[in-house]
Design a protein around this motif. Structure first.
Motif, PDB file in Angstrom:
ATOM      1  N   ILE A   1       0.865  -1.178   0.000  1.00 46.44           N
ATOM      2  CA  ILE A   1       0.000   0.000   0.000  1.00 46.44           C
ATOM      3  C   ILE A   1       0.899   1.224   0.000  1.00 46.44           C
ATOM      4  N   THR A   2       0.407   2.327  -0.550  1.00 43.07           N
ATOM      5  CA  THR A   2       1.147   3.590  -0.543  1.00 43.07           C
ATOM      6  C   THR A   2       0.211   4.708  -0.107  1.00 43.07           C
ATOM      7  N   ASP A   3       0.788   5.842   0.219  1.00 43.76           N
ATOM      8  CA  ASP A   3       0.010   7.036   0.568  1.00 43.76           C
ATOM      9  C   ASP A   3      -0.172   7.932  -0.651  1.00 43.76           C
ATOM     10  N   ALA A   4      -0.233   7.337  -1.825  1.00 42.29           N
ATOM     11  CA  ALA A   4      -0.303   8.116  -3.060  1.00 42.29           C
ATOM     12  C   ALA A   4      -1.396   7.586  -3.979  1.00 42.29           C
ATOM     13  N   TRP A   5      -1.817   8.440  -4.905  1.00 45.40           N
ATOM     14  CA  TRP A   5      -2.593   7.978  -6.047  1.00 45.40           C
ATOM     15  C   TRP A   5      -1.566   7.545  -7.069  1.00 45.40           C
ATOM     16  N   GLU A   6      -1.792   6.422  -7.729  1.00 46.57           N
ATOM     17  CA  GLU A   6      -0.793   5.869  -8.640  1.00 46.57           C
ATOM     18  C   GLU A   6      -1.338   5.791 -10.066  1.00 46.57           C
ATOM     19  N   PHE A   7      -0.469   6.153 -11.017  1.00 50.77           N
ATOM     20  CA  PHE A   7      -0.786   6.058 -12.439  1.00 50.77           C
ATOM     21  C   PHE A   7       0.248   5.142 -13.076  1.00 50.77           C
ATOM     22  N   LYS A   8      -0.204   4.149 -13.836  1.00 56.20           N
ATOM     23  CA  LYS A   8       0.695   3.221 -14.526  1.00 56.20           C
ATOM     24  C   LYS A   8       0.418   3.321 -16.027  1.00 56.20           C
ATOM     25  N   TYR A   9       1.487   3.376 -16.824  1.00 51.30           N
ATOM     26  CA  TYR A   9       1.360   3.369 -18.280  1.00 51.30           C
ATOM     27  C   TYR A   9       2.309   2.287 -18.796  1.00 51.30           C
ATOM     28  N   ILE A  10       1.764   1.305 -19.511  1.00 50.75           N
ATOM     29  CA  ILE A  10       2.557   0.178 -19.975  1.00 50.75           C
ATOM     30  C   ILE A  10       3.298   0.574 -21.254  1.00 50.75           C
ATOM     31  N   LEU A  11       4.632   0.619 -21.165  1.00 50.38           N
ATOM     32  CA  LEU A  11       5.477   0.975 -22.294  1.00 50.38           C
ATOM     33  C   LEU A  11       5.815  -0.237 -23.156  1.00 50.38           C
ATOM     34  N   LYS A  12       5.932  -1.409 -22.508  1.00 55.49           N
ATOM     35  CA  LYS A  12       6.328  -2.626 -23.223  1.00 55.49           C
ATOM     36  C   LYS A  12       5.815  -3.835 -22.457  1.00 55.49           C
TER      37      LYS A  12
ATOM     38  N   ASN B   1       6.738 -14.384 -20.700  1.00 60.77           N
ATOM     39  CA  ASN B   1       8.160 -14.712 -20.657  1.00 60.77           C
ATOM     40  C   ASN B   1       9.036 -13.525 -21.002  1.00 60.77           C
ATOM     41  N   GLU B   2       8.420 -12.355 -21.184  1.00 58.05           N
ATOM     42  CA  GLU B   2       9.167 -11.136 -21.501  1.00 58.05           C
ATOM     43  C   GLU B   2       9.004 -10.122 -20.383  1.00 58.05           C
ATOM     44  N   SER B   3       9.973  -9.223 -20.271  1.00 57.80           N
ATOM     45  CA  SER B   3       9.881  -8.155 -19.276  1.00 57.80           C
ATOM     46  C   SER B   3       8.742  -7.213 -19.627  1.00 57.80           C
ATOM     47  N   CYS B   4       8.153  -6.642 -18.600  1.00 57.66           N
ATOM     48  CA  CYS B   4       7.151  -5.594 -18.776  1.00 57.66           C
ATOM     49  C   CYS B   4       7.770  -4.302 -18.252  1.00 57.66           C
ATOM     50  N   VAL B   5       7.707  -3.232 -19.034  1.00 53.75           N
ATOM     51  CA  VAL B   5       8.242  -1.943 -18.611  1.00 53.75           C
ATOM     52  C   VAL B   5       7.087  -0.960 -18.520  1.00 53.75           C
ATOM     53  N   MET B   6       6.986  -0.298 -17.369  1.00 51.88           N
ATOM     54  CA  MET B   6       5.897   0.667 -17.193  1.00 51.88           C
ATOM     55  C   MET B   6       6.393   1.958 -16.564  1.00 51.88           C
ATOM     56  N   LEU B   7       5.776   3.043 -16.968  1.00 51.98           N
ATOM     57  CA  LEU B   7       5.988   4.338 -16.334  1.00 51.98           C
ATOM     58  C   LEU B   7       5.039   4.386 -15.143  1.00 51.98           C
ATOM     59  N   VAL B   8       5.568   4.686 -13.958  1.00 52.20           N
ATOM     60  CA  VAL B   8       4.765   4.739 -12.741  1.00 52.20           C
ATOM     61  C   VAL B   8       4.847   6.154 -12.188  1.00 52.20           C
TER      62      VAL B   8
ATOM     63  N   SER C   1      -3.294   2.121 -19.659  1.00 45.58           N
ATOM     64  CA  SER C   1      -2.955   2.856 -18.449  1.00 45.58           C
ATOM     65  C   SER C   1      -3.928   2.501 -17.334  1.00 45.58           C
ATOM     66  N   LEU C   2      -3.514   2.793 -16.114  1.00 41.09           N
ATOM     67  CA  LEU C   2      -4.290   2.456 -14.927  1.00 41.09           C
ATOM     68  C   LEU C   2      -4.036   3.535 -13.886  1.00 41.09           C
ATOM     69  N   TYR C   3      -5.078   3.972 -13.200  1.00 49.45           N
ATOM     70  CA  TYR C   3      -4.972   4.990 -12.158  1.00 49.45           C
ATOM     71  C   TYR C   3      -5.774   4.498 -10.966  1.00 49.45           C
ATOM     72  N   PHE C   4      -5.174   4.530  -9.760  1.00 53.98           N
ATOM     73  CA  PHE C   4      -5.897   4.023  -8.590  1.00 53.98           C
ATOM     74  C   PHE C   4      -5.325   4.615  -7.304  1.00 53.98           C
TER      75      PHE C   4
ATOM     76  N   ASN D   1      -8.922  -7.078  -4.410  1.00 49.54           N
ATOM     77  CA  ASN D   1      -9.182  -8.442  -4.885  1.00 49.54           C
ATOM     78  C   ASN D   1      -9.599  -8.477  -6.346  1.00 49.54           C
ATOM     79  N   GLU D   2      -9.391  -7.371  -7.062  1.00 54.09           N
ATOM     80  CA  GLU D   2      -9.751  -7.315  -8.483  1.00 54.09           C
ATOM     81  C   GLU D   2      -8.497  -7.435  -9.339  1.00 54.09           C
ATOM     82  N   GLU D   3      -8.650  -8.071 -10.515  1.00 59.76           N
ATOM     83  CA  GLU D   3      -7.534  -8.271 -11.424  1.00 59.76           C
ATOM     84  C   GLU D   3      -7.799  -7.584 -12.756  1.00 59.76           C
ATOM     85  N   ILE D   4      -6.760  -6.949 -13.294  1.00 59.51           N
ATOM     86  CA  ILE D   4      -6.849  -6.259 -14.580  1.00 59.51           C
ATOM     87  C   ILE D   4      -5.630  -6.666 -15.402  1.00 59.51           C
ATOM     88  N   ILE D   5      -5.840  -7.052 -16.664  1.00 56.85           N
ATOM     89  CA  ILE D   5      -4.726  -7.344 -17.564  1.00 56.85           C
ATOM     90  C   ILE D   5      -4.420  -6.067 -18.332  1.00 56.85           C
ATOM     91  N   LEU D   6      -3.154  -5.638 -18.283  1.00 56.17           N
ATOM     92  CA  LEU D   6      -2.720  -4.428 -18.969  1.00 56.17           C
ATOM     93  C   LEU D   6      -1.711  -4.809 -20.044  1.00 56.17           C
TER      94      LEU D   6
END
Length: 189
Positions: A130-141, A176-183, A160-163, A150-155
């Protein structure tokens, strides 16, 4: 005041490393958990005043010296951070396959902001955090499964995802590949 709060974790980590202390050693000396020290250093939580003072005392420094290095409010119209100022950080002690590259963190007015590039390796693992922040994720690769509460989302690449980071959450490697995201982390005063 928010400017001081955003810089506390970075200052704590800088002094700890300068004193050649591990997170475990500092946590033991301050009588707090390793996880709490890690969350404070990486901007996931802000310590209470008694905990902060215990940590400062455990570093064997004066509080005035500690706060000299904490960023102060600026009236700048913009902030520039050259690539060479980016640094590799460890967000969670127990995480495997999580590589965070710290690219930006500053505070303007009442909003604190931090940006990292997260590389999630195949077969990586970590508990929910858990964090004390609102988080934004953008999948670059690549692609990733995000579990929030308890919810799952495939990105996938380009998604992008904001929560609210106060919900327990974790990214899970699903290929089998790395995932790179801007957080991006957004903190408010």
């Amino acid at each position: 005041m928010n400017d001081f709060l955003i810089g506390i974790g970075k200052r704590l980590k800088d002094i700890r490393k300068k004193n050649n202390l591990t997170i475990n050693e500092l946590a033991f000396k301050a009588n707090v958990s390793n996880g709490l020290v890690s969350r404070i250093e990486n901007g996931r939580t802000i310590p209470s005043l008694p905990v902060l003072l215990d940590l400062i005392q455990s570093l064997e420094i004066d509080a005035s010296y500690f706060f000299e290095g904490v960023e102060k409010k600026s009236n700048a119209k913009f902030i520039y951070v050259p690539k060479e100022n980016q640094q590799l950080i460890e967000k969670e002690v127990e995480a495997e396959g999580f590589k965070y590259m710290h690219i930006f963190s500053k505070s303007l007015h009442s909003l604190g902001f931090e940006a990292v590039l997260l590389t999630l390796e195949p077969n990586s693992k970590r508990e929910k955090v858990i964090t004390d922040a609102w988080e934004f994720k953008y999948i670059l690769k690549g692609e990733v499964k995000y579990i929030i509460d308890n919810e799952e989302i495939i990105l996938k690449e380009g998604d992008s995802l904001y929560f609210n980071g106060k919900f327990p959450h974790v990214p899970v490697s699903i290929s089998n590949e790395s995932c790179v995201m801007l957080v991006l982390y957004f903190y408010t005063a």
